[in-house]
Design a protein around this motif. Structure first.
Motif, PDB file in Angstrom:
ATOM      1  N   ALA A  80      -8.193  -2.250   2.744  1.00  0.00           N
ATOM      2  CA  ALA A  80      -7.500  -1.519   1.683  1.00  0.00           C
ATOM      3  C   ALA A  80      -6.858  -2.464   0.674  1.00  0.00           C
ATOM      4  N   THR A  81      -6.210  -3.523   1.160  1.00  0.00           N
ATOM      5  CA  THR A  81      -5.584  -4.472   0.236  1.00  0.00           C
ATOM      6  C   THR A  81      -6.639  -5.212  -0.587  1.00  0.00           C
ATOM      7  N   PHE A  84      -9.018   3.829  -6.578  1.00  0.00           N
ATOM      8  CA  PHE A  84      -9.051   3.203  -5.253  1.00  0.00           C
ATOM      9  C   PHE A  84     -10.039   3.935  -4.351  1.00  0.00           C
ATOM     10  N   LYS A 100      -3.929   0.932 -10.294  1.00  0.00           N
ATOM     11  CA  LYS A 100      -3.000   1.525  -9.338  1.00  0.00           C
ATOM     12  C   LYS A 100      -3.324   2.988  -9.039  1.00  0.00           C
ATOM     13  N   LEU A 108      -4.891   6.327  -7.642  1.00  0.00           N
ATOM     14  CA  LEU A 108      -5.494   6.702  -6.362  1.00  0.00           C
ATOM     15  C   LEU A 108      -6.979   6.984  -6.507  1.00  0.00           C
ATOM     16  N   LEU A 154       0.836  -1.202   0.000  1.00  0.00           N
ATOM     17  CA  LEU A 154       0.000   0.000   0.000  1.00  0.00           C
ATOM     18  C   LEU A 154       0.871   1.252   0.000  1.00  0.00           C
ATOM     19  N   LYS A 176      -2.982   6.118  -0.353  1.00  0.00           N
ATOM     20  CA  LYS A 176      -4.210   5.313  -0.373  1.00  0.00           C
ATOM     21  C   LYS A 176      -4.703   5.033   1.048  1.00  0.00           C
ATOM     22  N   GLN A 226      -7.964  -2.725  -3.193  1.00  0.00           N
ATOM     23  CA  GLN A 226      -6.954  -2.460  -4.215  1.00  0.00           C
ATOM     24  C   GLN A 226      -6.955  -3.571  -5.265  1.00  0.00           C
ATOM     25  N   ARG A 227      -7.120  -4.807  -4.809  1.00  0.00           N
ATOM     26  CA  ARG A 227      -7.204  -5.924  -5.754  1.00  0.00           C
ATOM     27  C   ARG A 227      -8.469  -5.809  -6.613  1.00  0.00           C
ATOM     28  N   ALA A 243     -10.226  -3.126  -7.321  1.00  0.00           N
ATOM     29  CA  ALA A 243     -10.227  -1.959  -8.204  1.00  0.00           C
ATOM     30  C   ALA A 243      -9.491  -2.248  -9.505  1.00  0.00           C
TER      31      ALA A 243
END
Length: 472
Positions: A416-417, A431, A426, A428, A352, A356, A420-421, A423
């Protein structure tokens, strides 16, 4: 000339804010609720007392008082003179300083203006200074520049060479600092930081400065409350100038102080006192904000109390509890822990960016800030976050409460992790868009708000506050 009756005119000037400007009043009430309902973890923020806010919002805001006590450029300053002298006395008392050895200017509007006034007092244009690099936890005003641009006025008007922390330990590399100083021969060595979790070796810094006939300046803005309470080493034993903000761990209004060393037999016109006072006014700013000085005086009285000592001890204990819990969750902290009020959390191992994580935390009612950590290449997308304990300690948080805070942060990392996957981007903005629509983030926000609002709020009564229609 207006024909309005005197009564109507007086009513116009004496209308309460809620009636005179309901729009501003509403924004203030919403901000109060935000402070009450969120976990405030920004290391440079704190919640000040009702007494400080009353002084800061007083009729002293009406008065101009350029100059120093007893030597003003305006009349009518007899009470302002009393106030400023009282504030100076309390500043020395709070840090256990002898008035024959130290003096203080209490007029700077902020820590940044205090720092630039101090540089103006000590240096000539293009003189050389060394301060901790911003990516290593230093402050913008300590000479920060990049390969492409001079960022701070301290790098624009003076020559700057940074020193850094060791890339492995996260501790200041004093050996490298000393080697570089041998080559650079600075006129000023600056210590102090905005994101450094360890204490300082002031004795060694003094020896390095003395080798080159340099001044030693400490910017203790972040740790001044801990210094006053004896919970950090005092820079006053070794430094020529000490600057600080008056909020952060000192828990006052937002402003700055400059302490200067006095030397027996010195030429008064060439003394640090004369040079600092000249640098503050008229060189760098105009009339002081007397209402703020009143708030500073109140905060300094409070800082020189047994209750404040207990507060400072609790700040450090809470930081230790937070750090231990985060490490227990498997996370990496810069320098491995903390000696003061903050931790610097490296998020690169979990994939991260600090940017983010700051955004998703805000959606979950957790306020912290992205921050550079060892190995970062960009301050725009740094690899970590900075977390401070001073504000929530003012709300009565103890060690077990900060363990709960760490658990909320851990839950936020896991969310968050996952987002992020999902979304698949990369960027912002993508995310943040995914996080804003997430039911899991909304559920976490409700849990955090319920937890935060179970604690009291210093400075104002939170019981009658109404939740804003939308908080983000």
């Amino acid at each position: 000339m207006s024909t309005r009756p005197v009564e109507a005119y007086n009513a116009f000037l004496n209308t309460p804010l809620a009636e005179a400007d309901p729009e501003v009043a509403r924004i203030i009430e919403h901000e109060k609720y935000r402070q009450f309902a969120e976990l405030e973890l920004i290391a440079s923020e704190n919640f000040t007392s009702q007494a400080v806010m009353e002084a800061n919002g007083s009729a002293l805001t009406n008065k101009y008082s350029e100059g120093l006590p007893g030597a003003r450029y305006y009349g009518g300053n007899q009470y302002v003179d009393q106030l400023e002298r009282l504030c100076q006395e309390r500043a020395l008392a709070a840090f256990k300083l002898d008035a024959s050895e130290w003096g203080v200017n209490v007029q700077p509007y902020s820590g940044s203006t205090a720092n630039f006034a101090a540089l103006t007092a000590l240096l000539q244009p293009f003189d050389r200074l060394m301060g901790l690099d911003l990516p290593s936890g230093g402050h913008l005003t300590h000479g920060y520049q990049t390969d492409k641009k001079k960022i701070s006025s301290s790098s624009i008007y003076f020559q700057s060479m940074p020193y850094r922390v060791d890339s492995e330990s996260g501790i200041i590399d004093y050996d490298r600092l000393e080697e570089n100083a041998e080559l650079y021969r600075p006129q000023l060595l600056i210590c102090g930081a905005s994101a450094y979790p360890r204490d300082w070796d002031y004795a060694r810094l003094r020896r390095i400065a003395d080798k080159h006939g340099a001044y030693l300046l400490c910017d203790m803005a972040h740790i001044s409350g801990l210094v006053a309470a004896g919970e950090q080493e005092s820079p006053f034993r070794f430094c020529d100038i000490v600057t600080t903000t008056t909020h952060k761990t000192l828990r006052g209004p937002r402003a700055g102080l400059i302490f200067f060393r006095r030397r027996e037999g010195e030429d008064k016109k060439e003394s640090l006192e004369a040079r600092v006072n000249q640098a503050v006014f008229p060189s760098c700013q105009g009339g002081p904000h007397n209402n703020t000085i009143a708030g500073i005086a109140v905060a300094l009285l409070q800082a020189n109390s047994p209750e404040f000592v207990q507060y400072a001890k609790q700040v450090r204990a809470n930081t230790q509890a937070l750090a231990k819990r985060l490490v227990g969750h498997g996370y990496r902290l810069s320098s491995g822990g903390s000696d003061n009020h903050l931790v610097l959390w490296d998020l690169k191992p979990v994939g991260l960016t600090g940017s983010k994580f700051e955004k998703i935390c805000e959606l979950a009612n957790i306020t912290l800030n992205k921050n550079s950590v060892c190995g970062d290449k960009s301050a725009v997308t740094p690899g970590g976050v900075r977390i401070g304990t001073a504000a929530l300690t003012s709300r009565g948080f103890k060690e077990h409460d900060f363990e709960a805070v760490a658990d909320f942060l851990h839950a936020t990392v896991e969310l968050a992790t996952e987002l992020q996957r999902e979304a698949g981007s990369k960027l912002l903005k993508d995310f943040v868009a995914a996080a804003a629509k997430s039911d899991k983030v909304a559920a976490l926000q409700k849990k955090v708000e319920a937890f935060a609002t179970s604690f009291p709020m210093p400075g104002f009564d939170a019981s009658a506050l109404a939740k804003p229609p939308t908080q983000h």
